[in-house]
Enzyme design. Structure first.
Site, PDB file in Angstrom:
ATOM      1  N   ASP A   9     107.898  -0.294  64.647  1.00 22.36           N
ATOM      2  CA  ASP A   9     107.638  -0.078  63.223  1.00 22.36           C
ATOM      3  C   ASP A   9     106.652  -1.122  62.690  1.00 22.36           C
ATOM      4  O   ASP A   9     106.822  -1.673  61.599  1.00 22.36           O
ATOM      5  CB  ASP A   9     108.962  -0.162  62.440  1.00 22.36           C
ATOM      6  CG  ASP A   9     108.860   0.491  61.066  1.00 22.36           C
ATOM      7  OD1 ASP A   9     107.869   1.208  60.816  1.00 22.36           O
ATOM      8  OD2 ASP A   9     109.752   0.255  60.231  1.00 22.36           O
ATOM      9  N   GLY A  48     113.697  -2.248  49.185  1.00 20.88           N
ATOM     10  CA  GLY A  48     113.231  -1.306  50.198  1.00 20.88           C
ATOM     11  C   GLY A  48     113.960   0.015  50.030  1.00 20.88           C
ATOM     12  O   GLY A  48     114.581   0.265  48.990  1.00 20.88           O
TER      13      GLY A  48
HETATM   14  N1  ATP Z   1     112.478 -12.689  55.176  1.00 21.79           N
HETATM   15  C1  ATP Z   1     111.866 -12.433  54.034  1.00 21.79           C
HETATM   16  N2  ATP Z   1     111.317 -13.418  53.308  1.00 21.79           N
HETATM   17  C2  ATP Z   1     110.690 -13.146  52.168  1.00 21.79           C
HETATM   18  N3  ATP Z   1     110.538 -11.926  51.671  1.00 21.79           N
HETATM   19  C3  ATP Z   1     111.069 -10.894  52.352  1.00 21.79           C
HETATM   20  C4  ATP Z   1     111.755 -11.099  53.563  1.00 21.79           C
HETATM   21  N4  ATP Z   1     112.161  -9.894  54.030  1.00 21.79           N
HETATM   22  C5  ATP Z   1     111.737  -8.997  53.151  1.00 21.79           C
HETATM   23  N5  ATP Z   1     111.090  -9.572  52.139  1.00 21.79           N
HETATM   24  C6  ATP Z   1     110.470  -8.930  51.001  1.00 21.79           C
HETATM   25  O1  ATP Z   1     111.428  -8.123  50.367  1.00 21.79           O
HETATM   26  C7  ATP Z   1     110.874  -6.916  49.973  1.00 21.79           C
HETATM   27  C8  ATP Z   1     111.738  -5.783  50.468  1.00 21.79           C
HETATM   28  O2  ATP Z   1     111.816  -5.856  51.864  1.00 21.79           O
HETATM   29  P1  ATP Z   1     112.375  -4.653  52.728  1.00 21.79           P
HETATM   30  O3  ATP Z   1     112.210  -4.980  54.145  1.00 21.79           O
HETATM   31  O4  ATP Z   1     113.723  -4.245  52.259  1.00 21.79           O
HETATM   32  O5  ATP Z   1     111.422  -3.597  52.184  1.00 21.79           O
HETATM   33  P2  ATP Z   1     110.556  -2.565  52.877  1.00 21.79           P
HETATM   34  O6  ATP Z   1     110.138  -3.013  54.224  1.00 21.79           O
HETATM   35  O7  ATP Z   1     109.501  -2.268  51.864  1.00 21.79           O
HETATM   36  O8  ATP Z   1     111.595  -1.389  52.946  1.00 21.79           O
HETATM   37  P3  ATP Z   1     112.175  -0.636  54.191  1.00 21.79           P
HETATM   38  O9  ATP Z   1     112.834  -1.685  55.028  1.00 21.79           O
HETATM   39  O10 ATP Z   1     113.137   0.307  53.596  1.00 21.79           O
HETATM   40  O11 ATP Z   1     110.997   0.000  54.838  1.00 21.79           O
HETATM   41  C9  ATP Z   1     109.467  -6.866  50.496  1.00 21.79           C
HETATM   42  O12 ATP Z   1     108.593  -7.157  49.447  1.00 21.79           O
HETATM   43  C10 ATP Z   1     109.397  -7.971  51.491  1.00 21.79           C
HETATM   44  O13 ATP Z   1     108.153  -8.597  51.467  1.00 21.79           O
END
Ligand code: ATP
Length: 680
Positions: free
Chosen positions: A532, A411
């Site tokens: 969000d 992310g």
């Molecule tokens: N609890 C989880 N289980 C499985 N996959 C997850 C989980 N949380 C996040 N991911 C996956 O990890 C990746 C990165 O997640 P993250 O929330 O950091 O990214 P983002 O939402 O794209 O970024 P940001 O939080 O900066 O907006 C995404 O592809 C998300 O689907």
């Protein structure tokens, strides 16, 4: 009977054996005349009893007429005189027939003597056993109980024997066939009987107690054995734990390595078909560009060829039309035949054009599919590249517990790894928040404060449609980790990238789950605005259950907030396509409420159903802000295709109500029929 009594008893029996029978009988008779009734009160002292017993024993032993264990006792008090007289008469008769019957009597006496000795032996054995039991608790209570009963029986017999009739009378009774037992019973007082029965009860209770004690001691032994066993198992477990953990993490690592290899191989294969990243040099500047793969090239070439054919046919049609108009002044028959030819020729061209159009449409659909695959390939390539560039890619175990496996995604400021919890034995997602080393100390602290705030909100949320937050810990000065419930399905963003339009049934059940999560957030004492909601923050588990995540921008609704909502302190944050107009208010600090999440959910449903966002779909975040796209979003328009139910459209209109005051909040819209499934 006490041991002393028994000793007395046995010594008397031997000492008195030489006394002359008649003299002794006379003595006893005299005593019987003068003695009290057998209904002597139970309170009588033990010493009195003992002396009576010893006399009785003397009598029994010397006369050898009755067995102590079965000896009868005296009559009731009123019959004493009669018995004595009867006995005297009896004795006179006996004396007359003395010599003739002497040998049998001696035999009887001998038998009686033997019985007494047997009885005494038994008693001795019983008492010796009892003494042993008294010394050592380990012995069975049942034998002590039996001993006690025999003891009680003896006592009662001996005390009763103090009032026995003379041996002559007794002999007579025996001869008359009266049972000794009957005699004994007749001579018992009710209290004595009660005493006897109580003693029997006590003995039986003692027996039970002893049994219970024994059982308890056996259980205790068993308990100690089990405890020892458990301790050994625990020790073994303790010794084995590191080994097991090592085996487990080795297995996990080899599976993850295999997955990494497979992922890379698939990327290579798909690249051939769909394309790859190429490098272009322009002077000293090196930039990356996408080069389509063979399948896309073939499709494009096919499309190009169809286009060329189409153009050629169009040209021929134009030429045909021109020729027709040039030959317009010919003879009637001639021009009629030519006209028909031209008409047929044109029909052929038109038909060919129609078939080219169909072919084109098929190829374009195919190309769209390829484009989706290409997008997935590009994301996967990025993920692999991020994984290779990550400092957490070599299967570390964090906090002695979380075995990091493969990168799930990256992310803005974080990397999310699939991990295995070696304590709880489940997969988790470890979100590694990296603080940029270039940041000022103030910015780092602010980021940490923000993350801790998110953690504090998120950790209290326990709901099936909200991703659980299990833990948070520091890795080093610039990195910390939050541990989340692992959702093995895709997130909604990835789903919509591969299938931009979802069937209404699927879209509806997803939005229903999102609202279940939102209702939970709004029914708590401390209400929460997610703020969000977007496809990337809706995850799916392996069963397809949708879960809300990322509470980084969430707001806790304070108790004293007015009906219009609370002040928006982080204006500018969030993803603009999904935020309502009030969040873009610049003239004053906006007041927000759960209605923000209602708007975002409306945008989500629209996007799932129509494959695009209702406002500013093709615009960048920056352009949305610059052109006030959302501030102008007063009315929602629906495309004609795909066909969507009016209920869905009405629901979306309610969610996207421009006026914040008129828009329903989460708990109100949750009552909408579109969100409820009732059996018809
Ligand atoms: N609890 C989880 N289980 C499985 N996959 C997850 C989980 N949380 C996040 N991911 C996956 O990890 C990746 C990165 O997640 P993250 O929330 O950091 O990214 P983002 O939402 O794209 O970024 P940001 O939080 O900066 O907006 C995404 O592809 C998300 O689907």
């Amino acid at each position: 009977m006490s041991d002393d009594m028994l000793l007395h008893f046995s010594s008397n029996s031997s000492n008195q054996s030489d006394q002359s029978l008649p003299a002794k009988m006379a003595k006893l008779e005299a005593r019987m005349v003068g003695k009290t009734s057998s209904t002597q009160p139970p309170a009588q002292s033990q010493s009195t009893r003992t002396s009576s017993v010893s006399h009785a024993v003397k009598f029994v032993a010397s006369e050898n007429l009755i067995e102590p264990t079965t000896s009868s006792d005296s009559d009731d008090g009123t019959g004493d005189g009669f018995l004595i007289q009867a006995n005297t008469r009896k004795r006179q008769k006996l004396q007359e027939a003395n010599d003739s019957s002497l040998p049998e009597r001696v035999e009887a006496v001998e038998d009686g003597k033997q019985s007494v000795v047997d009885s005494i032996e038994t008693k001795k054995n019983v008492d010796v056993n009892r003494k042993k039991q008294g010394r050592g608790r380990g012995q069975s209570l049942s034998s002590r109980g039996r001993g006690s009963r025999v003891n009680d029986q003896m006592k009662s017999q001996i005390s009763l024997s103090t009032i026995l009739p003379t041996n002559g009378q007794l002999d007579s009774y025996l001869k008359d066939g009266m049972s000794k037992e009957q005699l004994r019973i007749d001579n018992r007082s009710p209290m004595e009987e009660e005493l006897v029965s109580l003693r029997a009860k006590v003995a039986s209770l003692e027996e039970d107690l002893q049994k219970s004690r024994q059982a308890s001691s056996e259980y205790q032994n068993l308990y100690h054995e089990l405890e020892k066993e458990l301790k050994e198992i625990k020790e073994y477990e303790h010794q084995m734990k590191p080994k097991r953990t090592k085996v487990l993490s080795d297995l996990l690592i080899s599976v993850s390595k295999a997955e990494r290899q497979e992922a890379r191989m698939k990327v290579r294969q798909d690249s051939l078909r769909l394309g790859n990243v190429g490098v272009i040099r322009a002077g000293t500047v090196i930039s990356e560009t996408w080069e389509d793969g063979q399948a896309l090239k073939d499709l494009n070439a096919h499309l190009k060829q169809l286009l060329e054919t189409k153009e050629a046919i169009e040209r021929q049609r134009k030429f045909l039309k021109k020729r027709q108009s040039d030959k317009g002044d010919g003879t009637d028959t001639e021009s009629g035949a030519q006209e028909e030819d031209s008409f047929i020729q044109d029909e052929i061209y038109k038909s060919r054009l129609a078939s080219i159009k169909r072919e084109e449409e098929t190829i374009l659909r195919e190309r769209d599919r390829y484009e989706i695959d290409k997008g997935r390939l590009i994301r996967e390539m990025k993920r692999i590249r991020d994984e290779e560039g990550s400092r957490f890619n070599n299967f570390q175990i964090l906090n002695y517990r979380f075995a990091l496996l493969n990168l799930l995604g990256k992310g803005g400021f974080s990397e999310v790894y699939k991990a295995y919890d070696l304590v709880e034995h489940r997969y988790v997602a470890c979100k590694l928040h990296g603080l940029n080393a270039q940041w000022s100390e103030e910015k780092k602290q602010s980021y940490i404060r923000h993350a801790i705030r998110e953690y504090n909100i998120h950790k209290t949320l326990v709901h099936s449609h909200i991703v659980r937050l299990w833990d948070i810990f520091e890795i080093d000065q610039n990195t910390f980790c939050t541990v989340l419930e692992y959702c093995s399905g895709k997130d909604l963003d990835a789903v919509l990238k591969s299938t931009p339009i979802l069937p209404e049934k699927e879209a509806r059940i997803i939005i229903v789950q999102i609202f279940h999560g939102l209702v939970y957030l709004n029914k708590r004492t401390q209400k929460i605005i997610h703020y969000d909601l977007k496809p990337g923050n809706v995850l799916f588990d392996e069963l397809g259950v949708a879960k809300l995540t990322d509470f980084g921008l969430s707001k806790i609704v304070e108790d004293d907030v007015g009906s219009q909502g609370m002040e928006l302190t982080s204006q500018g944050a969030g993803t603009y396509w999904y935020l309502p107009p009030e969040c873009f208010e610049l003239s004053k600090t906006p007041l927000i409420s759960s209605k923000v999440d209602v708007w975002s959910a409306g945008v989500l449903l629209y996007q799932m159903l129509f494959g695009r966002r209702p406002f500013g779909h093709d615009q960048t975040q920056e352009r949305i802000l610059r052109e006030d796209t959302i501030i102008k979003a007063r009315k929602v328009d629906f495309p004609t295709r795909p066909a969507v139910s009016n209920e869905a459209k009405d629901f979306i209109r309610r969610c996207l109500t421009y006026s914040q005051a008129e828009r329903p909040d989460v708990l109100t819209i949750a009552q909408d029929p579109y969100l409820t499934y009732s059996k018809k």
